[in-house]
Design a protein around this motif. Structure first.
Motif, short mmCIF file in Angstrom:
data_model
loop_
_atom_site.label_atom_id
_atom_site.label_comp_id
_atom_site.label_asym_id
_atom_site.label_seq_id
_atom_site.Cartn_x
_atom_site.Cartn_y
_atom_site.Cartn_z
N ARG A 17 64.84 38.75 31.12
CA ARG A 17 66.28 38.91 31.36
C ARG A 17 66.70 38.46 32.76
O ARG A 17 67.89 38.44 33.08
CB ARG A 17 66.70 40.37 31.15
CG ARG A 17 66.43 40.87 29.75
CD ARG A 17 67.05 42.24 29.49
NE ARG A 17 68.49 42.16 29.40
CZ ARG A 17 69.33 42.77 30.22
NH1 ARG A 17 68.88 43.50 31.22
NH2 ARG A 17 70.62 42.65 30.04
N ASN A 21 68.86 41.95 35.15
CA ASN A 21 68.27 43.25 35.51
C ASN A 21 68.99 43.92 36.68
O ASN A 21 68.85 45.13 36.88
CB ASN A 21 66.79 43.07 35.88
CG ASN A 21 65.92 42.85 34.66
OD1 ASN A 21 65.81 43.73 33.81
ND2 ASN A 21 65.33 41.67 34.57
N CYS A 137 62.23 34.56 25.85
CA CYS A 137 63.45 34.23 26.59
C CYS A 137 64.60 33.73 25.71
O CYS A 137 65.43 32.92 26.17
CB CYS A 137 63.15 33.20 27.70
SG CYS A 137 61.99 33.80 28.93
N HIS A 141 67.90 38.55 24.22
CA HIS A 141 67.50 39.46 25.29
C HIS A 141 68.64 39.79 26.26
O HIS A 141 68.49 40.66 27.11
CB HIS A 141 66.31 38.88 26.07
CG HIS A 141 65.08 38.75 25.24
ND1 HIS A 141 64.34 39.84 24.86
CD2 HIS A 141 64.51 37.67 24.66
CE1 HIS A 141 63.34 39.44 24.09
NE2 HIS A 141 63.42 38.13 23.96
N VAL A 142 69.76 39.09 26.12
CA VAL A 142 70.86 39.30 27.08
C VAL A 142 71.58 40.62 26.85
O VAL A 142 71.87 41.36 27.79
CB VAL A 142 71.86 38.12 27.02
CG1 VAL A 142 73.13 38.43 27.80
CG2 VAL A 142 71.21 36.85 27.54
N HIS A 261 71.16 33.48 34.36
CA HIS A 261 71.79 32.92 33.17
C HIS A 261 73.00 32.07 33.56
O HIS A 261 73.73 32.41 34.51
CB HIS A 261 72.23 34.04 32.22
CG HIS A 261 71.09 34.61 31.45
ND1 HIS A 261 70.20 35.50 31.98
CD2 HIS A 261 70.70 34.40 30.16
CE1 HIS A 261 69.30 35.82 31.06
NE2 HIS A 261 69.57 35.17 29.95
#
Ligand code: NFK
Length: 302
Positions: A17, A21, A137, A141-142, A261
């Motif tokens: 992430r 985080n 990834c 996972h967001v 991201h």
């Protein structure tokens, strides 16, 4: 292994992430205080299917990418032709959308979207990104992003409608506008989507974007994500290619090395007109398991 500054290992050896985080519950609660008026603005471009009829023209996209395909699956014509209602007097309209994420619509990049060598962000093996999906990834996972948004309206700062194609935004200019806090989403306005209505050829003649130095500056300030109204965060040349040496490529610098991201192809004109630098930024990608990205409707709460 990467040798440039990076966040590999910082959030744990299995992390997928990255700098999301940093959005701990207390950071999120603090971010929510950035809303003042409660007005909500969408930062997404419209999705206009290539099959739209009457076709009102396309929205900004990269050349050579398949346009969104939007199909009605059940519509009024079916009932006119005698289709059975789904209940007593109940009629339904339904549709389907096929969209490639990265070149034709407002979207978020998953951390598996770009890399160099054999490893993704955090050293995950690139061989785990396969035709059946990314097993490391991926966009699932967001989860959700709720953060303080900081608008860097660069053309306004320079007294321009939009930046010229060759403009590479220096860190110094960002610093003059605002210094981000850890966990902020930096929203970079170039104004380039305004060029689309004037000339497709001009839109495709290159794109303005962040300099590598500005990308390093944002990463050093621990932003949670970087968003822009251009298509590649960094600039593109007339062939639609990044022109930087590989260590300066914005995707590798932010996504691959720092786990930041990226959110691209935003529509920022209403937000710019509102004249607010700080706001609440909210976005949640589709939970596409193994996806390299997702169409996105980011929101600004003013
Ligand atoms: N969102 C775009 C980004 C992009 O166009 C790009 C990113 C880094 C280096 C070169 C790029 N240009 C490729 O067409 C994409 O994923 O294709």
């Amino acid at each position: 292994m990467v040798t440039e500054p990076n966040n590999w290992g910082r959030f744990g050896p299995d992390d997928q992430r990255g700098t999301l985080n940093l959005l701990t519950p207390s950071v999120v609660l603090d971010a929510l205080r950035s809303a003042v008026s409660g007005e909500v603005l969408s930062l997404a471009m419209p999705i206009r299917g290539a099959t739209s009829s009457p076709a009102p023209g396309t929205v900004p996209h990269l050349p050579g990418r398949p346009l969104p395909q939007h199909f009605m699956s059940v519509d009024g014509g079916d009932y006119a032709a005698g289709a059975r209602p789904i209940g007593a007097g109940l009629r339904v309209a339904d549709d389907a959308l096929i969209v490639t994420h990265h070149g034709t619509t407002t979207h978020m990049d998953a951390l598996c979207h770009m890399w160099s060598g054999d490893e993704l962000y955090n050293g995950h093996p690139a061989a785990r990104v396969r035709s059946y999906g990314a097993t490391r990834c991926g966009i699932e996972h967001v989860g959700g992003v709720v953060a303080r948004g900081v608008l860097y309206d660069v053309p306004r700062r320079l007294g321009l409608d939009h930046l010229p194609a060759g403009h590479r935004i220096p860190a110094e200019l960002l610093e003059e506008i605002a210094v981000p806090r850890a966990g902020d989403v930096a929203v970079i306005r170039t104004g380039w989507p305004l060029v689309w209505e004037r000339s497709r050829e001009e839109y495709w003649s290159g794109q303005p974007g962040l300099s590598a130095e500005a990308g390093r500056w944002l990463a050093a300030h621990d932003v949670a994500a970087v968003a822009s109204d251009n298509a590649a965060i960094g600039g593109l040349d007339a062939r639609g290619l990044a022109e930087e040496p590989i260590e300066d490529d914005l995707h590798l610098l932010l996504l691959h090395r720092h786990g930041v991201h990226l959110i691209e192809m935003l529509w920022l004109e209403e937000l710019a007109a509102a004249g607010r630098t700080e706001f609440v930024f909210v976005a949640a990608p589709l939970r596409i398991e193994g996806g390299t990205g997702s169409p996105l409707t980011p929101l600004a709460i003013l």
